[in-house]
Design an enzyme around this catalytic site. Sequence first.
Site: not given
Length: 305
Positions: A103-106
């Site tokens: 879950d890095v939402k890049r």
Amino acid sequence: MIHVLVERIKKLEAPIVVGLDPMWQYIPEFIRKEAVREHGETLEAAAEAVWQFNKGIVDAVCDIVPAVKPQIAMYEQFGIPGLMTFQRTVDYCKEKGLVVIGDVKRGDIGSTSAAYAAGHIGTVRIGEKELAAFDEDFITVNPYLGTDGIQPFIDVCRERKKGIFILVKTSNPSSGEFQDQKIDGKPLYEMVGEYVSKWGGQCMGDAYSYVGAVVGATYPEMGKTLRKVMPKAYILVPGYGAQGGTAKDLAPYFNEDGLGAIVNSSRGIIAAYKQPPYDKYGESGYAEAARQAALFMKEDINSIF
């Protein structure tokens, strides 16, 4: 990788993912004290405590859930030692046969987006070698910058058979400030869903695309619409339990065969020992409490089919 996720969901009859979001206050005091005794009041101590906590959770649930979702911010807050624990956690989860959703939402454009994709689900070339860095199976991606920001991730997904979950309608209360705004009579989240469907056509698995979507459990009517808009996208559903989403709310996210969605719970599982009815396990039994909470979640969600 989407077929691996689907097969594990089917085998375990558990369309759930455990969020490994180890806030300091979630970690039992005996783990924190031991880490501080060994490393002092340092970032290294925090990272070690997180690792020991995660290991206990993973060992307790790896045979009953198909996937985990470590949220990278919970590790980044402890600096480089925290990121090393993130890597260690990803590696350990994969050793245990779990699918790992970072879950890095890049999201950025051009070479920056390509670098994010390479670092998390791709490889980098060092001399004659192709090396993987964090090497998650899936990651979350922010689509705000449009196709320029998404295409590098899709290219890596196609090349390495990895996956992404694109933010479409998030579970937080203020998400509507932008996501619900209408353009030519259509809400923005629906337009993003249409793009997810289009992007997903570039890298299809057997039945589902490697390009999935994030749609919060707190907005079931919107989820119903988006399920139709994105028929081939697997939906990652946050917001169950602690954020107010119920099993009944989840039905629209699934297809008739019980597939098409995977539901996340983070603190509801990893901090279950702090909540009734699992507080009877106490701090020392935090891992068993997490297992029982995961089993209850599995039963609860399967009750809607």
